[in-house]
Design a protein around this motif. Structure first.
Motif, mmCIF file in Angstrom:
data_model
loop_
_atom_site.group_PDB
_atom_site.id
_atom_site.type_symbol
_atom_site.label_atom_id
_atom_site.label_comp_id
_atom_site.label_asym_id
_atom_site.label_seq_id
_atom_site.Cartn_x
_atom_site.Cartn_y
_atom_site.Cartn_z
ATOM 1 N N LEU A 146 0.761 -1.135 -0.143
ATOM 2 C CA LEU A 146 -0.148 0.035 0.081
ATOM 3 C C LEU A 146 0.794 1.213 -0.056
ATOM 4 N N TYR A 147 2.015 1.277 0.467
ATOM 5 C CA TYR A 147 2.898 2.320 0.819
ATOM 6 C C TYR A 147 3.762 2.631 -0.328
ATOM 7 N N PHE A 148 3.703 4.107 -0.621
ATOM 8 C CA PHE A 148 4.673 4.575 -1.901
ATOM 9 C C PHE A 148 5.940 4.482 -1.537
ATOM 10 N N SER A 149 6.791 3.828 -2.377
ATOM 11 C CA SER A 149 8.400 3.817 -1.973
ATOM 12 C C SER A 149 8.760 3.605 -3.564
ATOM 13 N N PRO A 150 10.127 4.204 -3.726
ATOM 14 C CA PRO A 150 10.640 4.268 -5.019
ATOM 15 C C PRO A 150 10.977 2.874 -5.418
ATOM 16 N N LEU B 1 17.766 -1.932 -8.477
ATOM 17 C CA LEU B 1 16.399 -1.514 -8.437
ATOM 18 C C LEU B 1 15.815 -1.413 -6.838
ATOM 19 N N LYS B 2 16.571 -2.347 -6.267
ATOM 20 C CA LYS B 2 16.251 -2.691 -4.633
ATOM 21 C C LYS B 2 16.940 -1.495 -4.113
ATOM 22 N N THR B 3 18.108 -1.072 -4.458
ATOM 23 C CA THR B 3 18.937 -0.434 -3.584
ATOM 24 C C THR B 3 19.035 1.227 -3.946
ATOM 25 N N LEU B 4 18.551 1.439 -4.810
ATOM 26 C CA LEU B 4 18.718 2.824 -5.582
ATOM 27 C C LEU B 4 17.987 3.728 -4.653
ATOM 28 N N TRP B 5 16.807 3.359 -3.948
ATOM 29 C CA TRP B 5 16.374 4.304 -3.025
ATOM 30 C C TRP B 5 16.385 3.668 -1.594
ATOM 31 N N GLY B 6 17.204 4.456 -0.804
ATOM 32 C CA GLY B 6 17.291 3.671 0.406
ATOM 33 C C GLY B 6 18.612 4.139 1.078
ATOM 34 N N ASP B 7 18.897 3.463 2.321
ATOM 35 C CA ASP B 7 20.232 3.793 2.880
ATOM 36 C C ASP B 7 21.348 3.215 2.466
ATOM 37 N N PHE B 8 21.509 3.363 1.091
ATOM 38 C CA PHE B 8 22.779 2.679 0.727
ATOM 39 C C PHE B 8 23.692 3.464 -0.068
ATOM 40 N N LEU C 242 22.902 6.408 -2.705
ATOM 41 C CA LEU C 242 23.091 5.878 -4.064
ATOM 42 C C LEU C 242 21.984 6.845 -4.826
ATOM 43 N N PHE C 243 20.812 7.107 -4.286
ATOM 44 C CA PHE C 243 19.918 8.014 -5.267
ATOM 45 C C PHE C 243 20.409 9.183 -5.693
ATOM 46 N N VAL C 244 21.150 9.842 -4.756
ATOM 47 C CA VAL C 244 21.941 11.244 -4.779
ATOM 48 C C VAL C 244 22.927 11.039 -5.757
#
Ligand code: GTP
Ligand code: MG
Length: 1130
Positions: free
Chosen positions: A225-229, A266-273, A294-296
């Motif tokens: 349900l939640y939005f997350s990249p 894909l799994k790590t692009l958004w988040g604390d990686f 990573l996203f930045v």
């Protein structure tokens, strides 16, 4: 049609697995239409260059001028991923609160939604509303965070700051979703527990059970349900510059460059990686180690440096380098353009085209019509309080048809029309100038050539001029054929009937097929909102169809599908048939559908649950034609307007005024423009908005107007005043007001007496009643059917809601005064569901309570009986609450307690028995004497009145003819008057409707916003700074009466930097007493003799009274002698 042909779309319509019905939802101005432009451009309907500037789906002139969307409109688009081709039926909806009904009509037809959020403004009030609407309709949302460019160019955030900002926005959105989810799970959990408990009870097994509320939450998986990249349901975009940062694209690019698998990325692009450059590995814990996420590093930095090079520094060399490394081809005119934005969007639209990521997300994450949840179907099919499994068998079977979404020939056809919209008759495909096909052109050319040859042969002479009259463009043709080049032919064909049609409006239904195939010319049943399939099935023969001659079934009519259209934004395309799962337009329904309807080939189909509109229609104006003779045109125009707008209401008041009710100022303006230019086509004049008020009573104030405690003496003075008024009145011999405010009134024929007291309800109770009005209406319907001896199968959820309401009322009505009140509620009013209570405090009268539907099982023998004329008392109460004595506005928050009600006889013999019966039953119950005694006391002075049933009987037998009309009528009038007097015996107050408004403003204009609010009696509730921006959010409350022109004024005073959205919030008591006059010396000193300068309530009240043509106590010339002394030479 762009580069997709109609045939292609028709072919795709047959494959529901690849159809996505979706709408774009957001707060106003967050960029829905701009985003839609980008998606439309991807189909070649508009050029890429114009995308974002054209706002193609805002097809109305006023939409373009004002820059806001007012009507939702649909368009069908094609999108291909690899081999797969998808048909997207996209609906753009308005974001302004005034048009939220348009959102409801759009959401109903869709399976999914794109929720757009402005990256700077974040979650706004309307964002929450649309998320809730999507939730209530069970449609799945995906998120687009738009206007990312503003973070770079306006807020000047670094990429790292922007990342944190985006995280916060996602948290906010997820918080909203979380709240919706939790409340639903808890509700379901409670229901399940209850059912289990009931089962257990029936098995008579005991045992303690610890109730664990959190269990339901833990068990249910809500991660999707939640939005997350990383879930793939969020895209960051800038619709105006035409780019987005879809995770998949970046993952794809970098997986090749860095040699890391795309799935991992894909799994790590958004988040604390973060990326460990040496080891070429992705590691966890970027924040703790102070590394760039990573996203930045991979996404935002690239975009930021592009903006930096192109927009900020205009570094040509760097731009060129980037362009080559990205492999983008630029046109010379783009790179030379003086506006860097042009260059930017040229690069971006090739590098990261916005449509790519958004459309692939839509196709992957949103459900197809085949995936419709069973729960949603049941919700659509079970109207009001009825439970799904109480519907007839045939009806329940239709659920399968919904779920299968089948386009088989024998599948029942089910269509829902969510709104009717008006189009210019000229714009319909059958009337449109259609470009000729190649064959037609060739055919015509051949014809012309032949004619030409014939003519040449026949008329060799020079006098052949006259022969050319039969075809308009013949002379032209002759010439062109003469030199044997191209023949310019009329490029359009036009139906002959067209000319005399004029500019007429035609209504097209905005609809969706849920099952079966709709064909042109097909006949269908139109099911009204009150249609009952059980009743219809019993009346109609099996297997009947809408084209048969049928007996009249209530709320059922038939219609034929005259024309079917594909909705393509501003255009319509004619279709022959539309299979299940598609959104379509239907022509020719204006006679049988007003605003929305359910159409079906099966009479077992129930009408769909009504749309839930979030905004209440509150602004009313009276409308008149400029020239009185044009009244019929106005009436006709208003009827059309009523049909064309989902939430506008058109009424004719008792005063004869034609009233238009709209959701707000902007909506009102649009309705008036429509009426003027499209529907009535006459000059009209609208009155000032009619502001609604409510009337109420309050507890006597403890301090007077100069804040001195009110002494006992003064209270007496007030009562004297009331008494004085009463003694002056006509009714003084039948009316008695005692010092505690109890009003006793006898009917003119002196046979019945009622004693009523008005008591102010606690504020919370009023609010609860107001919020539960729908539920109370259902309760009333249930009671009505119980009284008629019918039993309806009520859904347990409704019963539970009623029980909950009852217990809430019980807990709010505490204290000595309110003892046992809830059980004694007689009725609600006005209209039987309003926020006022009629209380049965009559000693010895035990009538069935309004909660009787909660009592299970059969009624026992000693059940309470309803006295005769019970209904008259209720009607009198309804009338009294509908228009109060102050200015004939409805009452609110008043409890009328009937403390005595004696009726002695009626002139109609059929009631005689029951009077006797009544008295007998009272005697049996032990307090029967009270009725008789009470009567003889209160009406002792009334001549010819006798106490006791036997005497009453004698009197009736004597055949006394009542010259005052039927008793029931007299009782209604008496009850109404008694309520009005009881109301007047208490301190009366007006209640004003209040708006809440949220204004976003920068620090510089904050002072001006406060200025405007203060001037209009607004109250600021709180003010906070929006994190990460220099914007302040001010939440304030503003009386509706002061709100007209407010938005404009704010905009003007802040040079367009702040624009408020007004949403109706609640009713509030105006503290000043409209009838107040100074009574003490201090008050005289303070306010002067007249004391009307500061009395806002009096001003409002007089304004309403004047409008309604009621008597206003006001001197027109006050100080006549002073006028003479005003001369200059004095
Ligand atoms: N800077 C920036 N402005 C944008 C972007 N997208 C839209 N806008 C601007 O935002 C304003 C509103 O855009 P619309 O597309 O009309 O917004 P909307 O959500 O359709 O508005 P309503 O339909 O009235 O609710 C316009 O002036 C757009 O130019 C964007 O990505 N960046
Ligand atoms: Mg828009």
């Amino acid at each position: 049609m762009g580069h997709t042909s109609l045939e292609k779309i028709i072919a795709l319509q047959r494959n529901p697995a690849n159809i996505r019905n979706l709408c774009i939802l957001a707060h106003v101005d967050h960029g829905k239409t701009t985003l839609a432009d980008c998606l439309v451009a991807s189909n070649g309907i508009i050029s890429n260059r114009l995308a974002g500037k054209l706002r193609y789906l805002d097809s109305r002139e006023d939409e373009q001028i004002r820059g806001i969307t007012m009507k939702s409109s649909a368009i069908s688009l094609l999108y291909a991923i690899g081999e797969k081709e998808y048909l997207l039926n996209l609906i753009d909806s308005p974001g302004h609160v005034d048009f939220s009904s348009e959102v409801s009509t759009a959401v109903r037809l869709c399976d999914g939604a794109i929720v757009v959020i402005d990256a700077v403004e974040g979650v706004c009030p309307q964002t929450q509303v649309v998320l809730r609407q999507a939730w209530l309709e069970n449609i799945r949302p995906v998120l687009v965070v738009n206007k990312m460019d503003r973070l770079i160019t306006e807020l000047k955030l670094t990429s790292q700051e922007a990342y944190i900002h985006l995280q916060k926005i996602l948290e906010q959105v997820n918080a909203v979703t979380g709240t919706l989810f939790t409340s639903k799970v808890l509700e379901e959990r409670a229901e399940k527990e209850k059912e289990e408990k009931e089962e257990k009870e029936s098995e008579a097994s005991g045992g303690d059970q610890v109730y664990d509320w959190s269990a339901g939450l833990e068990e249910t998986d809500d991660s999707h349900l939640y939005f997350s990249p990383d879930q793939g349901n969020v895209v960051f975009a800038s619709a105006i510059d035409g780019w987005d940062s879809g995770m998949a694209q970046f993952a794809h690019i970098y997986s090749q460059r860095m040699g890391i698998r795309a799935e991992v990325l894909l799994k790590t692009l958004w988040g604390d990686f973060y990326l460990n450059a040496k080891a070429k590995k992705i590691m966890k814990g970027a924040q703790a180690k102070g590394k760039k996420p990573l996203f930045v590093q991979l996404v935002l930095d690239n975009i930021w440096s592009l903006y930096d090079a192109v927009v900020t520094r205009r570094d040509k060399e760097k731009v060129e380098k980037m362009v080559t490394s990205l492999g983008v081809k630029l046109m010379a005119r783009d790179s030379r353009h003086s506006d860097p934005k042009v260059l930017l969007s040229a690069i971006c639209s090739q590098w990261l085209p916005v449509s790519q990521a958004v459309l692939s997300m839509v196709c992957e994450k949103l459900p197809s019509p085949l995936d419709m949840a069973a729960e949603r179907v049941e919700k659509l099919m079970s109207v009001g309080a009825r439970r799904f499994d109480s519907l007839p068998k045939e009806t329940q079977e239709l659920k399968q048809a919904f779920l299968q979404c089948s386009s088989e020939e024998n599948a029942p056809v089910i269509v829902f029309v969510s709104k009717m919209f008006a189009v210019d008759t000229k714009a319909l495909p059958q009337n449109k100038q259609r470009p000729l096909t190649q064959e037609e052109i060739a055919q015509r050319r051949e014809l012309a050539r032949q004619r030409h040859a014939d003519r040449l042969a026949a008329n060799q002479q020079a006098e052949n001029q006259d022969g050319h009259t039969h075809l308009g463009s013949m002379s032209q043709e002759t010439q062109s054929v003469g030199d044997n080049t191209e023949i310019p032919l009329p490029i359009c064909s036009r139906p002959p009937a067209f000319e005399d049609e004029g500019t007429k409006e035609t209504f097209v239904a905005f609809a969706r097929v849920y099952s079966g195939v709709v064909k042109r010319g097909q006949r269908m049943f139109v099911l009204g909102p009150k249609f009952d399939p059980t009743q219809a099935l019993s009346m109609l023969s099996e297997g009947c169809s809408a084209s048969d001659a049928l007996p009249a079934v209530p709320h059922l009519s038939c219609c034929s599908m005259e024309s079917l259209y594909l909705l393509m934004g501003r255009e319509l395309e004619g279709l022959e048939e539309v299979p299940s799962g598609n959104i379509l337009g239907i022509g020719g329904l204006e006679e049988c559908v007003l605003k929305s309807a359910t159409l079906s080939t099966s009479p077992a189909c129930p009408p769909f649950t009504p749309l839930n509109f979030e905004a209440a229609a509150i602004v009313r104006v009276a409308i008149e034609p400029k020239h009185p003779s044009e009244m019929p045109k106005l009436v006709h125009g208003m009827r059309l307007l009523n049909q064309a707008d989902p939430c506008a209401e058109v009424l004719i008041q008792e005063t004869g005024e034609h009233v238009l009710v709209t959701a707000g100022e902007v909506h009102l303006q649009r309705c008036l423009d429509d009426l003027r230019d499209r529907f009535a086509k006459i000059e009209i004049s609208a009155s000032k908005p009619i502001i609604p008020f409510r009337e109420t009573v309050v507890r006597p104030p403890k301090v007077d107007m100069v804040n001195e405690e009110v002494g006992k003496q003064q209270k007496v003075a007030i009562i004297h005043q009331v008494k004085e008024e009463v003694s002056q009145g006509r009714l003084s011999d039948t009316l008695h007001v005692d010092s505690s405010g109890l009003v006793t009134l006898t009917t003119p024929n002196r046979l019945a007496t009622v004693a009523v007291r008005a008591i102010p309800l606690p504020q919370d109770v009023t609010r609860l009643l107001e919020d539960s009005s729908e539920l109370i209406r259902t309760l009333e319907q249930l009671n009505m059917s119980l009284r008629e001896g019918r039993r309806i199968d009520v859904s347990p959820r409704t019963l539970e809601a009623i029980t909950e309401l009852k217990s809430q009322l019980e807990s709010l009505l505490q204290g000595r005064k309110w003892r046992n009140t809830v059980e004694r509620i007689w009725a609600f009013g006005p209209r039987r569901y309003g926020p006022n209570i009629l209380l049965n405090s009559v000693e010895g009268y035990h009538r069935p309570s309004v909660w009787q539907c909660l009592v299970k099982g059969e009624r026992s023998g000693e059940a309470p009986v309803v006295r005769d004329f019970d209904n008259s008392i209720v009607s009198g109460f309804q009338l009294a609450t509908l228009s109060g004595p102050m200015c004939e506005e409805p009452l609110m928050g008043v409890c009328f307690s009937v403390e005595q009600w004696d009726i002695q006889s009626s002139s109609e013999p059929q009631h005689q028995d029951s009077v006797e019966e009544d008295s007998a039953s009272h005697e049996a119950s032990g307090d029967g004497t009270s009725t008789a005694e009470g009567t003889s006391e209160t009406s002792a002075q009334a001549e010819g009145i006798t106490a006791g049933p036997s005497q009453a009987k004698r009197r009736t037998e004597a055949g006394s003819v009542d010259c005052y009309g039927p008793v029931s009528g007299q009782l209604i009038a008496a009850m109404k008057d008694a309520c009005r007097h009881a109301f007047q015996a208490q301190p009366q107050r007006l209640m004003a409707a209040m708006y809440t408004c949220e204004i976003m403003a920068t620090a510089e204009v904050l002072g001006r916003v406060y200025g405007v609010l203060g001037k209009r009696e607004g109250r600021v509730l709180h003010e906070e700074m929006k994190e990460g921006t220099d914007m302040f959010i001010i939440k304030a409350i503003l009386p509706v009466a002061e709100s007209f022109g407010f938005a404009d004024e704010i905009r003007k005073r802040t040079s367009g930097l702040a624009s408020p959205q007004l949403v109706f919030s609640h009713w509030e008591v105006i503290s000043s007493d409209p009838y107040w006059v100074p009574t003490t010396e201090e008050e005289y000193l303070h306010f002067g003799e007249k004391a009307d300068s500061a009395n806002q309530a009096l001003k409002y009240m007089n304004a309403v009274r004047r409008r309604k043509g009621l008597y206003v106590e006001e001197k027109i010339v006050e100080h006549a002698e002073k006028q003479r002394t005003l001369s200059k030479n004095k």
